[in-house]
Write a protein that holds these residues in place. Structure first.
Motif, PDB file in Angstrom:
ATOM      1  N   ARG A 225       0.828  -1.210   0.000  1.00 31.87           N
ATOM      2  CA  ARG A 225       0.000   0.000   0.000  1.00 31.87           C
ATOM      3  C   ARG A 225       0.860   1.257   0.000  1.00 31.87           C
ATOM      4  O   ARG A 225       0.591   2.212  -0.734  1.00 31.87           O
ATOM      5  CB  ARG A 225      -0.933   0.011   1.217  1.00 31.87           C
ATOM      6  N   ARG A 226       1.915   1.249   0.811  1.00 32.77           N
ATOM      7  CA  ARG A 226       2.779   2.434   0.879  1.00 32.77           C
ATOM      8  C   ARG A 226       3.571   2.616  -0.410  1.00 32.77           C
ATOM      9  O   ARG A 226       3.817   3.746  -0.853  1.00 32.77           O
ATOM     10  CB  ARG A 226       3.712   2.314   2.075  1.00 32.77           C
ATOM     11  N   MET A 227       3.970   1.513  -1.031  1.00 37.02           N
ATOM     12  CA  MET A 227       4.674   1.601  -2.309  1.00 37.02           C
ATOM     13  C   MET A 227       3.785   2.223  -3.382  1.00 37.02           C
ATOM     14  O   MET A 227       4.187   3.148  -4.099  1.00 37.02           O
ATOM     15  CB  MET A 227       5.127   0.218  -2.752  1.00 37.02           C
ATOM     16  N   VAL A 228       2.575   1.706  -3.497  1.00 44.19           N
ATOM     17  CA  VAL A 228       1.646   2.208  -4.514  1.00 44.19           C
ATOM     18  C   VAL A 228       1.322   3.677  -4.269  1.00 44.19           C
ATOM     19  O   VAL A 228       1.303   4.496  -5.197  1.00 44.19           O
ATOM     20  CB  VAL A 228       0.362   1.360  -4.538  1.00 44.19           C
ATOM     21  N   LYS A 229       1.074   4.025  -3.018  1.00 39.10           N
ATOM     22  CA  LYS A 229       0.772   5.419  -2.686  1.00 39.10           C
ATOM     23  C   LYS A 229       1.907   6.340  -3.120  1.00 39.10           C
ATOM     24  O   LYS A 229       1.679   7.403  -3.711  1.00 39.10           O
ATOM     25  CB  LYS A 229       0.531   5.555  -1.182  1.00 39.10           C
ATOM     26  N   GLY A 230       3.147   5.938  -2.841  1.00 39.54           N
ATOM     27  CA  GLY A 230       4.292   6.761  -3.213  1.00 39.54           C
ATOM     28  C   GLY A 230       4.472   6.887  -4.710  1.00 39.54           C
ATOM     29  O   GLY A 230       4.785   7.969  -5.220  1.00 39.54           O
ATOM     30  N   VAL A 231       4.279   5.780  -5.431  1.00 40.22           N
ATOM     31  CA  VAL A 231       4.419   5.816  -6.892  1.00 40.22           C
ATOM     32  C   VAL A 231       3.359   6.713  -7.508  1.00 40.22           C
ATOM     33  O   VAL A 231       3.648   7.561  -8.372  1.00 40.22           O
ATOM     34  CB  VAL A 231       4.328   4.391  -7.480  1.00 40.22           C
ATOM     35  N   LEU A 232       2.108   6.559  -7.089  1.00 43.00           N
ATOM     36  CA  LEU A 232       1.033   7.376  -7.653  1.00 43.00           C
ATOM     37  C   LEU A 232       1.209   8.852  -7.332  1.00 43.00           C
ATOM     38  O   LEU A 232       0.833   9.715  -8.121  1.00 43.00           O
ATOM     39  CB  LEU A 232      -0.322   6.884  -7.147  1.00 43.00           C
ATOM     40  N   ALA A 233       1.809   9.140  -6.174  1.00 42.88           N
ATOM     41  CA  ALA A 233       2.057  10.536  -5.812  1.00 42.88           C
ATOM     42  C   ALA A 233       3.261  11.117  -6.543  1.00 42.88           C
ATOM     43  O   ALA A 233       3.483  12.335  -6.509  1.00 42.88           O
ATOM     44  CB  ALA A 233       2.272  10.642  -4.298  1.00 42.88           C
ATOM     45  N   GLY A 234       4.039  10.256  -7.189  1.00 43.28           N
ATOM     46  CA  GLY A 234       5.229  10.729  -7.897  1.00 43.28           C
ATOM     47  C   GLY A 234       6.391  11.020  -6.985  1.00 43.28           C
ATOM     48  O   GLY A 234       7.305  11.782  -7.352  1.00 43.28           O
ATOM     49  N   ASP A 235       6.412  10.412  -5.790  1.00 46.40           N
ATOM     50  CA  ASP A 235       7.522  10.637  -4.862  1.00 46.40           C
ATOM     51  C   ASP A 235       8.826  10.110  -5.463  1.00 46.40           C
ATOM     52  O   ASP A 235       8.845   9.011  -6.019  1.00 46.40           O
ATOM     53  CB  ASP A 235       7.252   9.926  -3.538  1.00 46.40           C
ATOM     54  N   PRO A 236       9.935  10.835  -5.309  1.00 44.43           N
ATOM     55  CA  PRO A 236      11.212  10.339  -5.854  1.00 44.43           C
ATOM     56  C   PRO A 236      11.691   9.060  -5.182  1.00 44.43           C
ATOM     57  O   PRO A 236      12.334   8.226  -5.822  1.00 44.43           O
ATOM     58  CB  PRO A 236      12.184  11.496  -5.583  1.00 44.43           C
TER      59      PRO A 236
END
Length: 297
Positions: A225-236
């Motif tokens: 969940r945290r991985m997907v959230k970060g990817v969708l947010a465009g986090d580096p």
């Protein structure tokens, strides 16, 4: 958060990749999954579809650049433009360097470095033309701190970290982002599918518990969940587990000390360099019950 669009997850027939695909589907994306094993892939598709996901599966080897390019074209032809592409496919080889052949290094690098490169280069033209896209690469704390007896794995993951971070810098301002995902140990069952070389039973004895104990390894669904959230947010970058955070900081501040510490760790690890390579589920059968009921090599 829910959204529409299409996502491709490479290495999603089981484990972390399957959990990432599930989370993307729960957020409202259509999901394409790929892996090398057709049987496992079919089972994964059925499982996701049974949970209400809109999912298609494709047999593809991420080490084959042409196959990956063809896959992306096929997915986009059947489901529409790809908004998200996440590379999860990997292999874990455990054992001393004396037990690691050049072929094992090649295999690790092909899957976990060339794989992300192949996927990114295949999706980038379309994403850049549309001015939007999310690329995620699952690396590892082993790509920041090189751990003894995981040298092929760390070699590939170090390269993947460098590629993903460099890609993020080059894509700045384009609407397309590259997220470097740096997890520590997770409870995905990966130790049962890892390859153990040298004294397989002894190698499994130290590696297996660390990859499965709740106090050491992170719950895989929470991690996904945290991985997907970060990817969708465009986090580096997305760093998971306290040990991964600590490892990154210590290695960055005191690289020489970290290397010396890993040298001390290495002295405590098994020394056998001969024997067949065994998959984890078979290597653990070489453990024998100790006097207190625990398993020992």
């Amino acid at each position: 958060m829910s959204r529409s669009g299409t996502a491709l997850v490479a290495g999603a027939s089981r484990g972390l990749g399957l959990l990432i695909a599930r989370d993307l589907a729960r957020r409202g994306l259509d999901v394409a999954i790929c892996a090398r094993d057709a049987v496992e892939l079919e089972q994964a598709e059925a499982r996701l579809a049974g949970e209400g996901a809109t999912v298609r599966s494709y047999v593809c080897d991420v080490t084959d650049r042409t196959a990956v390019t063809d896959l992306v074209a096929r997915v986009e032809g059947e489901t529409g433009p790809l908004d998200v592409a996440i590379h999860v496919a990997g292999i874990i080889q455990v054992g001393p360097v004396d037990a690691m052949t050049a072929d094992r290094f090649d295999e690790a690098i092909d899957i976990m470095l060339r794989g992300p490169i192949n996927l990114a280069l295949a999706v980038l033209p379309g994403m850049r033309e549309r001015g939007f896209g999310r690329i995620g690469t699952v690396t590892s704390i082993g790509g920041v701190v090189s751990v003894p007896h995981l040298l092929p794995y760390s070699s590939a993951k170090f390269g993947a970290v460098g590629f993903s971070q460099g890609l993020s810098a080059e894509l700045a301002g384009t609407g397309v982002t590259s997220t470097t995902i740096v997890p520590g140990l997770m409870r995905t069952g990966s130790h049962l599918h890892a390859q153990f070389a040298g004294d397989a039973g002894s190698e499994f004895a130290w590696f297996g518990p660390g990859a499965s104990l709740p106090l050491v390894a992170m719950d895989a669904e929470k991690a996904a969940r945290r991985m997907v959230k970060g990817v969708l947010a465009g986090d580096p970058m997305v760093t998971l587990t306290p040990m991964a955070h600590i490892g990154r900081r210590v290695a960055g501040l005191a690289p020489a000390t970290t290397t010396r510490l890993m040298g001390l760790v290495n002295r405590a690890l098994p020394t056998g360099s001969h024997g067949d390579v065994r998959e984890g589920m078979h290597a653990r059968t070489e453990l024998r019950p100790g006097p207190d009921g625990s398993s020992t090599p």
